[in-house]
Design a protein around this motif. Structure first.
Motif, mmCIF file in Angstrom:
data_model
loop_
_atom_site.group_PDB
_atom_site.id
_atom_site.type_symbol
_atom_site.label_atom_id
_atom_site.label_comp_id
_atom_site.label_asym_id
_atom_site.label_seq_id
_atom_site.Cartn_x
_atom_site.Cartn_y
_atom_site.Cartn_z
ATOM 1 N N THR A 183 0.815 -1.202 0.000
ATOM 2 C CA THR A 183 0.000 0.000 0.000
ATOM 3 C C THR A 183 0.850 1.254 0.000
ATOM 4 O O THR A 183 2.018 1.231 0.396
ATOM 5 C CB THR A 183 -0.945 0.026 1.221
ATOM 6 O OG1 THR A 183 -1.851 1.120 1.104
ATOM 7 C CG2 THR A 183 -0.170 0.168 2.516
ATOM 8 N N ASP A 184 0.274 2.371 -0.443
ATOM 9 C CA ASP A 184 0.919 3.676 -0.323
ATOM 10 C C ASP A 184 0.012 4.653 0.413
ATOM 11 O O ASP A 184 0.174 5.866 0.299
ATOM 12 C CB ASP A 184 1.316 4.235 -1.700
ATOM 13 C CG ASP A 184 0.121 4.538 -2.592
ATOM 14 O OD1 ASP A 184 -1.030 4.275 -2.186
ATOM 15 O OD2 ASP A 184 0.339 5.054 -3.703
ATOM 16 N N LEU A 231 -10.153 0.139 8.913
ATOM 17 C CA LEU A 231 -8.960 0.623 8.245
ATOM 18 C C LEU A 231 -9.218 0.698 6.748
ATOM 19 O O LEU A 231 -9.663 -0.287 6.141
ATOM 20 C CB LEU A 231 -7.783 -0.309 8.518
ATOM 21 C CG LEU A 231 -7.255 -0.301 9.954
ATOM 22 C CD1 LEU A 231 -6.455 -1.564 10.219
ATOM 23 C CD2 LEU A 231 -6.427 0.934 10.221
ATOM 24 N N TYR A 232 -8.979 1.849 6.169
ATOM 25 C CA TYR A 232 -9.101 2.043 4.724
ATOM 26 C C TYR A 232 -7.692 2.147 4.156
ATOM 27 O O TYR A 232 -6.841 2.848 4.708
ATOM 28 C CB TYR A 232 -9.902 3.304 4.420
ATOM 29 C CG TYR A 232 -11.337 3.207 4.886
ATOM 30 C CD1 TYR A 232 -12.343 2.760 4.034
ATOM 31 C CD2 TYR A 232 -11.676 3.540 6.195
ATOM 32 C CE1 TYR A 232 -13.654 2.643 4.471
ATOM 33 C CE2 TYR A 232 -12.990 3.421 6.640
ATOM 34 C CZ TYR A 232 -13.968 2.978 5.775
ATOM 35 O OH TYR A 232 -15.266 2.857 6.221
ATOM 36 N N TYR A 233 -7.458 1.446 3.051
ATOM 37 C CA TYR A 233 -6.106 1.436 2.501
ATOM 38 C C TYR A 233 -6.135 1.216 1.002
ATOM 39 O O TYR A 233 -7.070 0.618 0.444
ATOM 40 C CB TYR A 233 -5.260 0.350 3.178
ATOM 41 C CG TYR A 233 -5.759 -1.066 2.984
ATOM 42 C CD1 TYR A 233 -5.199 -1.908 2.018
ATOM 43 C CD2 TYR A 233 -6.797 -1.573 3.756
ATOM 44 C CE1 TYR A 233 -5.653 -3.203 1.835
ATOM 45 C CE2 TYR A 233 -7.264 -2.867 3.586
ATOM 46 C CZ TYR A 233 -6.689 -3.678 2.629
ATOM 47 O OH TYR A 233 -7.164 -4.960 2.448
ATOM 48 N N VAL A 234 -5.104 1.719 0.341
ATOM 49 C CA VAL A 234 -4.901 1.466 -1.084
ATOM 50 C C VAL A 234 -4.201 0.128 -1.216
ATOM 51 O O VAL A 234 -3.194 -0.125 -0.544
ATOM 52 C CB VAL A 234 -4.061 2.582 -1.724
ATOM 53 C CG1 VAL A 234 -3.747 2.249 -3.180
ATOM 54 C CG2 VAL A 234 -4.785 3.922 -1.626
ATOM 55 N N THR A 241 -6.712 -0.779 -5.958
ATOM 56 C CA THR A 241 -8.071 -0.597 -5.442
ATOM 57 C C THR A 241 -8.027 0.095 -4.083
ATOM 58 O O THR A 241 -7.012 0.073 -3.396
ATOM 59 C CB THR A 241 -8.800 -1.945 -5.271
ATOM 60 O OG1 THR A 241 -8.037 -2.782 -4.383
ATOM 61 C CG2 THR A 241 -8.993 -2.645 -6.603
ATOM 62 N N LEU A 242 -9.151 0.697 -3.725
ATOM 63 C CA LEU A 242 -9.346 1.185 -2.366
ATOM 64 C C LEU A 242 -10.085 0.092 -1.613
ATOM 65 O O LEU A 242 -11.154 -0.353 -2.030
ATOM 66 C CB LEU A 242 -10.167 2.477 -2.369
ATOM 67 C CG LEU A 242 -10.483 3.067 -0.984
ATOM 68 C CD1 LEU A 242 -9.202 3.401 -0.233
ATOM 69 C CD2 LEU A 242 -11.360 4.297 -1.109
ATOM 70 N N LYS A 270 -5.328 9.319 -2.840
ATOM 71 C CA LYS A 270 -4.388 9.664 -1.780
ATOM 72 C C LYS A 270 -5.232 9.945 -0.559
ATOM 73 O O LYS A 270 -5.854 11.001 -0.440
ATOM 74 C CB LYS A 270 -3.579 10.901 -2.166
ATOM 75 C CG LYS A 270 -2.426 11.223 -1.216
ATOM 76 C CD LYS A 270 -1.257 10.298 -1.427
ATOM 77 C CE LYS A 270 -0.037 10.770 -0.651
ATOM 78 N NZ LYS A 270 1.121 9.869 -0.803
ATOM 79 N N ILE A 271 -5.329 8.979 0.373
ATOM 80 C CA ILE A 271 -6.261 9.111 1.483
ATOM 81 C C ILE A 271 -5.581 9.646 2.738
ATOM 82 O O ILE A 271 -4.387 9.465 2.929
ATOM 83 C CB ILE A 271 -6.976 7.776 1.780
ATOM 84 C CG1 ILE A 271 -5.966 6.669 2.083
ATOM 85 C CG2 ILE A 271 -7.881 7.385 0.631
ATOM 86 C CD1 ILE A 271 -6.613 5.370 2.540
#
Length: 352
Positions: free
Chosen positions: A141-142, A151-154, A169-170, A189-190
């Protein structure tokens, strides 16, 4: 008779083994279940997450990735006293909620803890003492952020041979490691969250500002303005304007007015109260600067190109572009006084 007794003994041993195994599994499962976070929990500030999530201040303690110890997770008071090591590994995107920390690691070796799996890129949870570390999901992830109990992640697919999986994906997963979900095939970019919604400018496509309602996981267009790294504070959105060469601007949600804060290209910024620290992109005068949110009192922090601008209540930390060391610091407010983050170096030496 002897055969019957032998059978009974064997069955008894098997029963004990089965019951013991089920009991251990139940204990492990129970240990991985954590209480809900307080309502409106946000794991870190947007500005810190945009800058790699290397520092996170929570309940009067600063948690940080110590660059002097290969990015291992440390804790300290905001004034840099009482520094202690929590866990090893190349840590980033630190989030905090309740008595737990969440982070991403690309090389989490030499770890211990219930449910921990050595090595590999993944998202982890640990208690604030570092005694119990759990792998929540394997991912590259970035960007990652905690909102309430999710938890939200790329998420990046491992390679392009995964034809049934989008490359980027998100995604989301609960703090207990349950209910993994893919929200959308996007690369945002979260970091910015307000009132239960995540706001982001997509890094591909139209770059407009979008809203993710975390209660429903519905995504909708919020503003037709090309925004990068938005930070919302007091009904003002601070952002880099992609359409205007990444100048730093402020958008008022109350009257829809736009104010230019920094009239030059900005590569990165972070915000604390009424102060913004930003890195300009002026080939004739590269510099890290400080300015008030109304665009006044611009000050030079340090000439050169810097990144990882992380802010805590007492200090701002940053590094030279392309170099993890040294880590520089200056008081967040008051006079600018540049020095090295020597307390982190000393703590790393003492942990060798």
């Amino acid at each position: 008779m002897k055969r019957a007794l032998k059978t009974i003994i064997i069955l008894g041993i098997l029963t004990v083994l089965i019951v013991g195994t089920l009991l251990v599994r139940a204990i492990v499962k129970k240990s991985q279940i954590i209480p809900p976070n307080a309502p409106n929990t946000i794991g870190n500030t947007a500005g810190n997450l945009y800058n790699g999530g290397l520092f996170c201040e929570h309940d009067g303690i600063v948690y940080f990735a110590n660059a002097y110890d290969n990015g291992s997770l440390y804790a300290m008071n905001p004034d840099q006293s009482n520094i202690v090591k929590i866990t090893s590994g190349d840590i980033s995107f630190i989030n905090a909620g309740g008595n737990y920390l969440y982070y991403y690691s690309e090389s989490a070796a030499n770890q211990t803890g219930l449910g921990y799996v050595r090595n590999g890129r993944a998202i982890y949870r640990t208690d604030i003492s570092g005694q119990t570390t759990v792998l929540l999901t394997r991912s590259t992830t970035d960007g990652m952020m905690l909102v309430n109990d999710t938890l939200y992640y790329v998420n990046f697919a491992e390679d392009d041979t995964q034809r049934d999986t989008a490359l980027v994906t998100l995604a989301s997963i609960t703090t207990n490691g349950d209910n993994p979900a893919t929200i959308a095939e996007i690369h945002p970019k979260i970091g910015c969250c307000q009132n239960g919604s995540i706001y982001y400018g997509n890094t591909t496509g139209d770059h407009y500002l979008y809203e993710l309602d975390t209660a429903t996981n519905n995504v909708s267009l919020f503003l037709e303005i090309e925004m990068y790294q938005p930070i919302i504070q007091n009904d003002i959105i601070y952002y880099m304007d992609i359409a205007d060469d990444y100048r730093l601007k402020a958008y008022s949600l109350s009257d829809q007015s736009i104010t230019t804060i920094v009239d030059e290209r900005v590569d990165a910024f972070n915000l604390f109260g009424s102060i913004i620290y930003y890195q300009n992109c002026n080939p004739e005068d590269y510099a890290l600067k400080r300015i008030e949110i109304d665009g006044t009192n611009e000050e030079l922090v340090k000439s050169g190109v810097y990144t990882n601008i992380s802010i805590t209540s007492d200090y701002v930390y940053f590094t030279e572009f392309g170099n993890d060391l040294p880590v520089y610091q200056t008081p967040t407010t008051g006079d600018i006084m540049i020095s090295n983050f020597s307390a982190a170096f000393d703590a790393a030496v003492n942990n060798d």
